[in-house]
Design a protein around this motif. Structure first.
Motif, PDB file in Angstrom:
ATOM      1  N   ARG A  35       0.810  -1.231   0.000  1.00 61.83           N
ATOM      2  CA  ARG A  35       0.000   0.000   0.000  1.00 61.83           C
ATOM      3  C   ARG A  35       0.837   1.271   0.000  1.00 61.83           C
ATOM      4  O   ARG A  35       0.551   2.201  -0.742  1.00 61.83           O
ATOM      5  CB  ARG A  35      -0.937   0.006   1.208  1.00 61.83           C
ATOM      6  N   SER A  36       1.843   1.332   0.838  1.00 61.93           N
ATOM      7  CA  SER A  36       2.616   2.574   0.918  1.00 61.93           C
ATOM      8  C   SER A  36       3.361   2.847  -0.389  1.00 61.93           C
ATOM      9  O   SER A  36       3.431   3.998  -0.838  1.00 61.93           O
ATOM     10  CB  SER A  36       3.583   2.552   2.100  1.00 61.93           C
ATOM     11  N   GLU A  37       3.895   1.809  -1.004  1.00 63.08           N
ATOM     12  CA  GLU A  37       4.579   2.004  -2.284  1.00 63.08           C
ATOM     13  C   GLU A  37       3.576   2.341  -3.386  1.00 63.08           C
ATOM     14  O   GLU A  37       3.876   3.138  -4.275  1.00 63.08           O
ATOM     15  CB  GLU A  37       5.395   0.772  -2.650  1.00 63.08           C
ATOM     16  N   ALA A  38       2.389   1.744  -3.332  1.00 59.01           N
ATOM     17  CA  ALA A  38       1.349   2.072  -4.314  1.00 59.01           C
ATOM     18  C   ALA A  38       0.918   3.530  -4.159  1.00 59.01           C
ATOM     19  O   ALA A  38       0.679   4.221  -5.148  1.00 59.01           O
ATOM     20  CB  ALA A  38       0.153   1.139  -4.151  1.00 59.01           C
ATOM     21  N   GLU A  39       0.840   3.994  -2.930  1.00 59.77           N
ATOM     22  CA  GLU A  39       0.496   5.403  -2.699  1.00 59.77           C
ATOM     23  C   GLU A  39       1.584   6.330  -3.236  1.00 59.77           C
ATOM     24  O   GLU A  39       1.283   7.384  -3.795  1.00 59.77           O
ATOM     25  CB  GLU A  39       0.259   5.635  -1.213  1.00 59.77           C
ATOM     26  N   ASP A  40       2.842   5.929  -3.072  1.00 57.56           N
ATOM     27  CA  ASP A  40       3.942   6.726  -3.625  1.00 57.56           C
ATOM     28  C   ASP A  40       3.841   6.807  -5.145  1.00 57.56           C
ATOM     29  O   ASP A  40       4.017   7.877  -5.742  1.00 57.56           O
ATOM     30  CB  ASP A  40       5.297   6.122  -3.240  1.00 57.56           C
ATOM     31  N   VAL A  41       3.562   5.674  -5.775  1.00 59.36           N
ATOM     32  CA  VAL A  41       3.420   5.642  -7.232  1.00 59.36           C
ATOM     33  C   VAL A  41       2.231   6.502  -7.649  1.00 59.36           C
ATOM     34  O   VAL A  41       2.320   7.286  -8.596  1.00 59.36           O
ATOM     35  CB  VAL A  41       3.275   4.188  -7.744  1.00 59.36           C
TER      36      VAL A  41
END
Length: 172
Positions: A35-41
């Motif tokens: 989730r956190s990496e998806a939010e960054d993307v």
């Protein structure tokens, strides 16, 4: 590049966020599995939209542009030196608290998430976003033959993965 038929249609970033935000986030989540990496993307994609909205040639090109940028941002994230040096959070803190993507216990969903990136992208775009092979080829800048090959190989991997799961039901 000069346009012969007049001005470009202005892209409203806020409208694009409301219309395509969920799609961009889902695609990033499927690619990143975190989730956190998806939010960054997600943030990076819409920052790029703000920066380059004048280069997009109207509303009909916005969705494919967003998908292509999302896939490229995910690839860039995977290739980053930071990501290569990190430890997945579940290995770091055990199973106590994890920010990893929730899996609803669906074996098909889990199997799709287990596919390599290239296969996962075409499966997601074909089945979840309902794009044709031709459209996927344009979005990912591949030949139609390459998209068909990836779809076929991904289906084969899914079939092998799910064979034990559904063998008793006789559906595979």
């Amino acid at each position: 590049m000069k346009r012969l038929f007049g001005k470009r249609e202005a892209i409203d970033v806020e409208e694009a966020l409301h219309t395509y935000g969920d799609m961009v986030y889902r695609l990033a989540l499927v690619q990143m599995k975190n989730r956190s990496e998806a939010e960054d993307v997600f943030q990076e994609v819409f920052l790029r939209l703000v920066r380059y909205k004048d280069r997009i040639d109207g509303q009909e090109h916005l969705k494919p542009w967003l998908i292509r940028v999302t896939v490229n941002c995910c690839r860039k994230q995977f290739d980053s030196a930071y990501r290569r040096r990190t430890v997945p959070i579940d290995r770091e803190i055990g199973e106590e608290q994890s920010y990893e993507m929730d899996t609803p216990g669906n074996p098909v969903y889990d199997a799709v998430l287990g596919l390599p990136d290239d296969y996962r992208s075409v499966i997601h775009l074909f089945y979840y976003e309902q794009y044709s092979v031709r459209e996927i080829a344009e979005i990912l800048e591949l030949s139609e033959a390459a998209v068909k090959t990836r779809l076929s190989r991904a289906r084969g991997k899914l079939k092998n993965t799910l064979k034990g799961e559904y063998a008793s039901a006789g559906t595979v």
